[in-house]
Motif scaffolding. Structure first.
Motif, PDB file in Angstrom:
ATOM      1  N   TYR A  49       0.836  -1.204   0.000  1.00  0.00           N
ATOM      2  CA  TYR A  49       0.000   0.000   0.000  1.00  0.00           C
ATOM      3  C   TYR A  49       0.872   1.256   0.000  1.00  0.00           C
ATOM      4  O   TYR A  49       0.619   2.196  -0.742  1.00  0.00           O
ATOM      5  CB  TYR A  49      -0.894   0.036   1.246  1.00  0.00           C
ATOM      6  CG  TYR A  49      -2.086  -0.882   1.247  1.00  0.00           C
ATOM      7  CD1 TYR A  49      -2.406  -1.712   0.185  1.00  0.00           C
ATOM      8  CD2 TYR A  49      -2.913  -0.928   2.366  1.00  0.00           C
ATOM      9  CE1 TYR A  49      -3.508  -2.552   0.221  1.00  0.00           C
ATOM     10  CE2 TYR A  49      -4.020  -1.759   2.408  1.00  0.00           C
ATOM     11  CZ  TYR A  49      -4.309  -2.562   1.340  1.00  0.00           C
ATOM     12  OH  TYR A  49      -5.400  -3.378   1.377  1.00  0.00           O
ATOM     13  N   GLU A  53       1.031   4.173  -2.790  1.00  0.00           N
ATOM     14  CA  GLU A  53       0.757   5.581  -2.448  1.00  0.00           C
ATOM     15  C   GLU A  53       1.944   6.467  -2.809  1.00  0.00           C
ATOM     16  O   GLU A  53       1.773   7.558  -3.360  1.00  0.00           O
ATOM     17  CB  GLU A  53       0.437   5.726  -0.954  1.00  0.00           C
ATOM     18  CG  GLU A  53      -0.892   5.140  -0.540  1.00  0.00           C
ATOM     19  CD  GLU A  53      -2.088   5.866  -1.124  1.00  0.00           C
ATOM     20  OE1 GLU A  53      -1.987   7.069  -1.469  1.00  0.00           O
ATOM     21  OE2 GLU A  53      -3.141   5.219  -1.255  1.00  0.00           O
ATOM     22  N   ASP A  57       1.925   9.481  -5.367  1.00  0.00           N
ATOM     23  CA  ASP A  57       2.286  10.834  -4.935  1.00  0.00           C
ATOM     24  C   ASP A  57       3.383  11.419  -5.815  1.00  0.00           C
ATOM     25  O   ASP A  57       3.340  12.600  -6.179  1.00  0.00           O
ATOM     26  CB  ASP A  57       2.731  10.829  -3.472  1.00  0.00           C
ATOM     27  CG  ASP A  57       1.588  10.574  -2.497  1.00  0.00           C
ATOM     28  OD1 ASP A  57       0.410  10.632  -2.924  1.00  0.00           O
ATOM     29  OD2 ASP A  57       1.869  10.303  -1.317  1.00  0.00           O
ATOM     30  N   LYS A 133      -1.676   2.495  -9.362  1.00  0.00           N
ATOM     31  CA  LYS A 133      -1.876   2.485  -7.903  1.00  0.00           C
ATOM     32  C   LYS A 133      -2.956   1.467  -7.529  1.00  0.00           C
ATOM     33  O   LYS A 133      -2.771   0.666  -6.607  1.00  0.00           O
ATOM     34  CB  LYS A 133      -2.277   3.880  -7.423  1.00  0.00           C
ATOM     35  CG  LYS A 133      -2.636   3.946  -5.960  1.00  0.00           C
ATOM     36  CD  LYS A 133      -3.151   5.320  -5.578  1.00  0.00           C
ATOM     37  CE  LYS A 133      -3.726   5.319  -4.184  1.00  0.00           C
ATOM     38  NZ  LYS A 133      -4.337   6.614  -3.848  1.00  0.00           N
TER      39      LYS A 133
END
Length: 186
Positions: A49, A53, A57, A133
């Protein structure tokens, strides 16, 4: 034969107690192993995860920087083209000013086409990062489910094996003669 059986009762009782203790130790070990496997799977999922992320980002940051760069670059190029046109018109006579304006118009058209193309690529990259993602998170979830399912299955199999072994040991111990008459007729 009957006399020797009379001393077995204490040994059988100790054997049953030892078999019970051994089964409990096996079950505790199996439980600890399952807990460790699930903890590891949770850590791997959480790491997946976090990686998803972080990647997203970074792509968002690159998207924002790309937007600024494309906008500033296009703006500067348009100003440059306009300045070229203004300068060309002021230096040339009226006969050539139409040609200069056509060149400036073509440059501006080309710049807008490049702007649209670059912006489209930028948005496609952003969309791709979002899908990447989602896939990374789904992959982490699948890995977690697989690992925890395997841990549960290994625990159940081990528990059944320990229970079978315990039952076989108890059956064997209970068939051991413990009285004089069992020793004679057993």
């Amino acid at each position: 034969r009957g006399m020797s059986a009379m001393g077995n009762e204490g040994d059988v009782s100790l054997g049953k107690s030892a078999a019970w203790d051994l089964q409990q130790q096996q079950l505790n070990l199996l439980g600890d192993t399952r807990t460790l496997a699930k903890t590891t799977a949770t850590g791997q999922r959480d790491l997946g995860y976090a990686g998803a992320e972080l990647g997203y980002d970074v792509s968002q940051s690159e998207f924002r920087a790309g937007q600024r760069n494309i906008g500033m670059g296009t703006n500067m190029a348009l100003r440059g083209a306009q300045a070229f046109g203004d300068q060309g018109s002021s230096r040339s006579n009226m006969a050539f000013s139409g040609t200069v304006q056509q060149q400036v118009g073509q440059q501006q058209s080309d710049l807008w086409s490049k702007y649209k193309s670059d912006t489209t690529k930028l948005y496609e990259g952003k969309e791709f990062a979002g899908r990447e993602k989602e896939l990374s998170i789904k992959g982490a979830d699948i890995g977690f489910e697989s690992a925890t399912g395997s841990a549960d299955l290994a625990y159940r199999r081990g528990k059944m094996s320990a229970s079978d072994q315990y039952q076989r040991t108890i059956t064997e111990l209970e068939s051991t003669p413990t009285t004089f008459w069992e020793g004679v007729f057993g």
